[in-house]
Design a protein around this motif. Structure first.
Motif: not given
Length: 389
Positions: A220-234
Motif C-alpha cells: 500500500g505504501l512502503w514498496i514505492g519509497p523503498y525502491l526509489a530511495d534504496v534502489h533508485g527505481a523510477d
C-alpha cells in the motif's frame, strides 16, 4: 442475486485499488505537493483507520438494514473523497480525502461476506471469501503499472477524477442490483459483547491483527519509497514490481481457497502460510540493501504467502452464531484492518526517526517492525481452537 454480488465485488476491486495506489502516486505527490513519505504513511493510515472505525456500525446496519443500502450509500461517500483527492493542494487534504475514501470502501467486502454467510453452506464460506478476495485483489494489480501508465498519459489529478466517476457509478449499480437476504425468522437480538465473551475467538482476533498488516503496508505504501530511495527505481519500475507483488497476492488468495478445502485443519494452513510470510519479512530486513532482484523476490513471496486473510476470517466466522453474522464478520474485519492503519502511522514515524546511516536503514526498521509483530501474533494463534464450521 449473482449480478448484485458482481457489483459488490467490483466495488471491492476499487477498495483494493484505493488502499494501494499511494505507493505509485508517492513520487508525483511529493514532487507536486511537497508531501513527505511520513505524511503519505499517515494518509494511508487514515484510510485504514476510518475503514476500521466504520466496521462496528456497519455490522449492526448489515443485520438490521441489509447490505444494499449500507454499501451503496457509503460507497457514494467514497466517490466524494476521490473528488477531493483529485483537487487536493496539500497533505491535509490528501489525508481527509483518504479518510472519506476509507469510509466509502468499508462495507463492500463485508456486504459480500454477509450474503455468503446467510445464503451459502458454512463449509463453503472460506472458499467463497478467498475467491472474492482474489478477484478483488485485481484492484491492487491495477494500482501498479496500469496506474503508472495512466498518470503518465493523463496526469494524476485527471486519473483520480476518472476513478471518482467510476466509484460513483458502481455505488449506483449496488443500489440498483443488490438484493438483501431474507430476514431470519424469530431471530433473537444480540450484541458485540456476546462475541467478545467467547474465549475461543480471541486468538483468532489476534491473528487477524497481524496476518494482513505486513503486505497491506508494504504494497500500500512502503514498496514505492523503498525502491526509489534504496534502489533508485523510477515510477515505471516501481509500478512493475508493485504489479508483480499484486499478482502474487491475487495468486495467493486463489491458492488459499482450494487449500482450505484440502487441509483438514484450517489452523494448520494459517500457521504454515504466515510462517512462510514471516521468513520473507525477516529476509527483507536482513537483505534490504541487497540487489533489487532479491528485494523484488522477497516482496513477491511475502505477497503470496501473506494472503491468508480470508481463511483467518473464515476460522473466526465458524464461531459466530447466525443472528450475529453481520456483527461477527465486521468485528473480525475491524481487527484485521485497524492495525494496518496504526502500523502505517507507527512505521511512518519509525522511518522518520531512524538515523539514515545508510539509505536502507529506515526501511530495515519498517521491515523489522512488521516481522516482530507478525511473530508475536503467530505465537498467540498457536493456542487457538481449530474449527471449520
Amino acid at each position: 442475486m449473482r449480478i448484485g454480488i458482481a457489483a459488490l465485488i467490483l466495488a471491492y476491486v476499487l477498495s483494493q485499488f484505493y488502499r494501494a495506489f499511494l505507493a505509485v502516486l508517492a513520487p508525483v505527490l511529493t514532487q507536486d505537493l511537497g508531501v513527505t513519505a511520513a505524511e503519505l504513511a499517515s494518509a494511508s493510515g487514515w484510510w485504514f483507520l476510518t475503514f476500521a472505525a466504520m466496521q462496528l456500525p456497519i455490522g449492526a446496519w448489515l443485520d438490521r438494514v441489509g447490505p444494499r443500502l449500507t454499501s451503496g450509500l457509503l460507497l457514494a461517500v467514497g466517490a466524494g473523497g476521490a473528488v477531493l483527492f483529485a483537487e487536493a493542494t496539500d497533505a491535509g487534504q490528501i489525508k481527509l480525502a483518504m479518510a472519506l475514501i476509507g469510509v466509502g470502501c468499508a462495507p463492500v467486502l463485508m456486504a459480500s461476506y454477509f450474503i455468503f454467510a446467510r445464503q451459502f453452506a458454512s463449509a463453503a464460506f472460506g472458499t467463497l471469501a478467498a475467491l472474492t478476495l482474489g478477484i478483488g485483489t485485481l484492484g491492487n494489480v491495477a494500482a501498479s503499472l496500469p496506474l503508472s501508465w495512466a498518470v503518465t498519459a493523463f496526469g494524476w489529478r485527471e486519473t483520480v477524477l476518472g476513478l471518482a466517476a467510476i466509484t460513483g457509478a458502481v455505488a449506483l449499480a449496488i443500489l440498483a442490483l443488490v438484493r438483501d437476504p431474507e430476514r431470519l425468522e424469530g431471530a433473537r437480538h444480540g450484541s458485540l459483547l456476546e462475541l467478545l465473551r467467547m474465549p475461543a475467538l480471541w486468538p483468532v482476533l489476534i491473528m487477524m491483527m497481524v496476518c494482513y498488516a505486513p503486505i497491506a503496508g508494504l504494497r500500500g505504501l512502503w514498496i514505492g519509497p523503498y525502491l526509489a530511495d534504496v534502489h533508485g527505481a523510477d515510477a515505471l519500475e516501481i509500478g512493475r514490481i508493485s504489479l508483480w507483488m499484486g499478482l502474487a497476492m491475487v495468486a495467493g488468495n486463489f491458492a488459499y481457497g482450494p487449500l482450505d478445502r484440502w487441509f483438514r485443519s484450517r489452523k494448520r494452513l494459517v500457521i504454515l502460510g504466515n510462517a512462510a510470510m514471516l521468513v520473507c519479512l525477516f529476509g527483507l530486513w536482513w537483505f534490504a540493501a541487497a540487489p533489487p532482484i532479491v528485494a523484488a523476490g522477497l516482496l513477491v513471496a511475502a505477497g503470496f504467502f501473506g494472503a491468508s486473510f480470508p481463511i483467518v476470517l473464515a476460522h473466526g466466522r465458524a464461531f459466530v452464531p447466525a443472528h450475529l453474522t453481520g456483527r461477527g464478520v465486521t468485528l473480525l474485519n475491524l481487527f484485521g484492518i485497524a492495525p494496518i492503519g496504526i502500523a502505517q502511522i507507527v512505521t511512518g514515524r519509525l522511518h522518520a526517526a531512524t538515523e539514515p546511516v545508510t539509505p536502507a536503514a529506515p526501511y530495515e526498521a519498517v521491515f523489522l517492525f512488521f516481522a516482530l509483530t507478525t511473530a508475536a501474533g503467530l505465537a498467540v494463534y498457536l493456542w487457538s481452537q481449530d474449527r471449520r464450521g
